[in-house]
Design an enzyme around this catalytic site. Structure first.
Site, short mmCIF file in Angstrom:
data_model
loop_
_atom_site.label_atom_id
_atom_site.label_comp_id
_atom_site.label_asym_id
_atom_site.label_seq_id
_atom_site.Cartn_x
_atom_site.Cartn_y
_atom_site.Cartn_z
N GLU A 318 23.67 52.18 48.84
CA GLU A 318 24.16 51.14 48.07
C GLU A 318 24.53 49.83 48.83
O GLU A 318 25.55 49.96 49.83
CB GLU A 318 25.10 51.41 47.16
CG GLU A 318 25.01 52.58 46.10
CD GLU A 318 26.05 53.14 45.16
OE1 GLU A 318 25.98 53.32 44.25
OE2 GLU A 318 27.34 52.95 45.96
N CYS A 319 24.04 48.78 48.82
CA CYS A 319 24.58 47.48 49.43
C CYS A 319 24.57 47.63 50.92
O CYS A 319 23.58 47.49 51.64
CB CYS A 319 25.91 47.23 48.90
SG CYS A 319 26.15 45.22 49.23
#
Length: 427
Positions: A318-319
């Protein structure tokens, strides 16, 4: 019904000092022997870290869209069952966003304390407080607190400006020694503020003689049971990256994985050269751009992770976790770093944020909600598996998949669909 003193701390905009006041209140009451539970309105990883230190308890997020009203209600009800004080910090300005902090406070029935930066105003303080209370009917804003006040006389001017239906709760002076340091994504992570405890204690001392130091009146919370979650991950070992480069973790996500039956272990891509024994890996967000050189040097770790993906085991990135997987990461100074090498392409840091907001994504595993906030742009030849949508229907972030590796800028909120979250970690 359950009864517990509670206060919703909001402001007219970001940067007013909400986090400072909430952390000071939490520490002050914790020192007095009260059990304090703090919640943060909206998606946020950094403020909750500060509040967890201040209150000596995890700080959970509540949001009508990302988390849902039922999720917020049972978390608040659970807290009210054994806490002496509940504090909720708002997000941005009181009426910003849809749904806003004002709507959340109204739905929860929690009275609002307005924190306003009074450093560059006098009588306008009262006008702002009045506007926050009366902009929308039914807003239960009962008190105001001034931050960054220059003198006792300045505080007197601010207090006198308030209308009769808004109580004066006091003020904090300008105090550089107590201010919380920031960087591009907001406050520094709690672990990076070496004297954080001293700063919070100093703020608590300054608050101790104000009206805000008293316990607010108790309000009623409906008792609610935790949602029923099937143990879809029973016996599965999930390795989670957790260090200065990967520090954006919702406590609710960790709780959700445990409720799903998973065994959680942690590792540091900054220090560990191999993955722990595991069935799946989670690389959450954080600051890989600040540690790109160290991450680039850890070739054994990336080889271990590549072997994990190659044999069909799940990886959720994530990210910041996704950023670290690219062939190349270009930092804010323009230096290139050969990082993970699991995603073809390049991610480049920008001087301004590239995306911000709530997101919903429909994956083969199910629909999940979350948010995005990043200062980088990614370029890859991998076709998007799916594209998220914003609450208003506009297109959001792309999600990429190679074998069982799922990567995106989206920070997912697992309790929004525990079953879908579980399937992301299943081979």
């Amino acid at each position: 019904m359950l009864s517990c003193p509670a206060l919703f701390v909001a402001g007219p905009a970001s940067g007013q000092g909400k986090t400072t006041v909430v952390a000071a209140l939490a520490r002050l009451h914790t020192r007095q022997g009260h059990k304090v539970r703090v919640f943060k309105c909206g998606p946020d990883f950094l403020d909750p870290q500060i509040h967890a230190i201040a209150s000596a308890a995890p700080c959970y997020n509540v949001d009508l869209w990302m988390c849902g009203e039922a999720d917020a209600a049972w978390r608040l009800g659970q807290a009210a069952a054994d806490a002496d004080l509940i504090l909720v910090e708002g997000v941005m300005g009181l009426y910003d966003g849809n749904p806003s902090a004002a709507e959340l406070a109204t739905r929860l029935g929690i009275p609002i304390l307005a924190v306003i930066d009074g450093s560059a105003m006098a009588t306008s303080f009262g006008a702002i407080a009045y506007g926050l209370k009366h902009y929308r009917s039914g807003t239960q804003l009962n008190a105001a607190f001034a931050n960054r006040v220059g003198s006792a006389y300045h505080a007197e001017l601010l207090e006198k400006s308030l209308p009769r239906d808004i109580a004066w709760y006091g003020h904090l002076p300008r105090d550089a020694d107590a201010a919380l340091p920031e960087r591009h994504l907001g406050l520094l992570p709690a672990a990076e503020i070496e004297d954080l405890a001293r700063r919070i204690d100093r703020m608590a001392d300054l608050l101790a003689t104000t009206a805000a130091a008293a316990l607010p009146p108790p309000i009623s919370f409906a008792p609610a049971s935790a949602p029923s979650i099937s143990p879809l991950l029973a016996g599965k070992n999930i390795a989670i990256a957790r260090d200065a480069a990967f520090c954006f973790l919702y406590p609710a996500n960790l709780d959700c994985l445990v409720a799903l039956g998973a065994n959680l272990t942690y590792f540091s891509p900054l220090k560990d050269e191999t993955l722990p024994e595991c069935d799946a890996v989670w690389l959450p967000g954080g600051y890989p751009e600040l540690h790109a050189e160290t991450l680039a040097d850890n070739r054994r770790l990336w080889a271990s992770l590549a072997a994990h993906v190659e044999c069909g085991k799940p990886l959720l990135a994530e990210c910041g976790g996704m950023m670290a997987l690219f062939d190349t990461l270009v930092d804010i100074e323009g230096s290139s770093h050969a990082v993970g090498g699991l995603l073809p392409g390049q991610v480049t840091m920008q001087k301004r944020f590239a995306a911000l907001g709530l997101q919903e994504i429909e994956l083969p595993e199910g629909i999940l909600r979350g948010h995005t906030f990043h200062y980088s742009k990614a370029q890859t030849t991998v076709p998007a598996l799916a594209q998220a949508k914003r609450p208003d229907g506009r297109p959001g972030e792309s999600v990429y998949r190679l074998k069982r590796m799922t990567a995106s800028y989206i920070h997912l909120y697992f309790p929004s669909n525990p079953e879908a979250a579980a399937r992301l970690f299943l081979a």
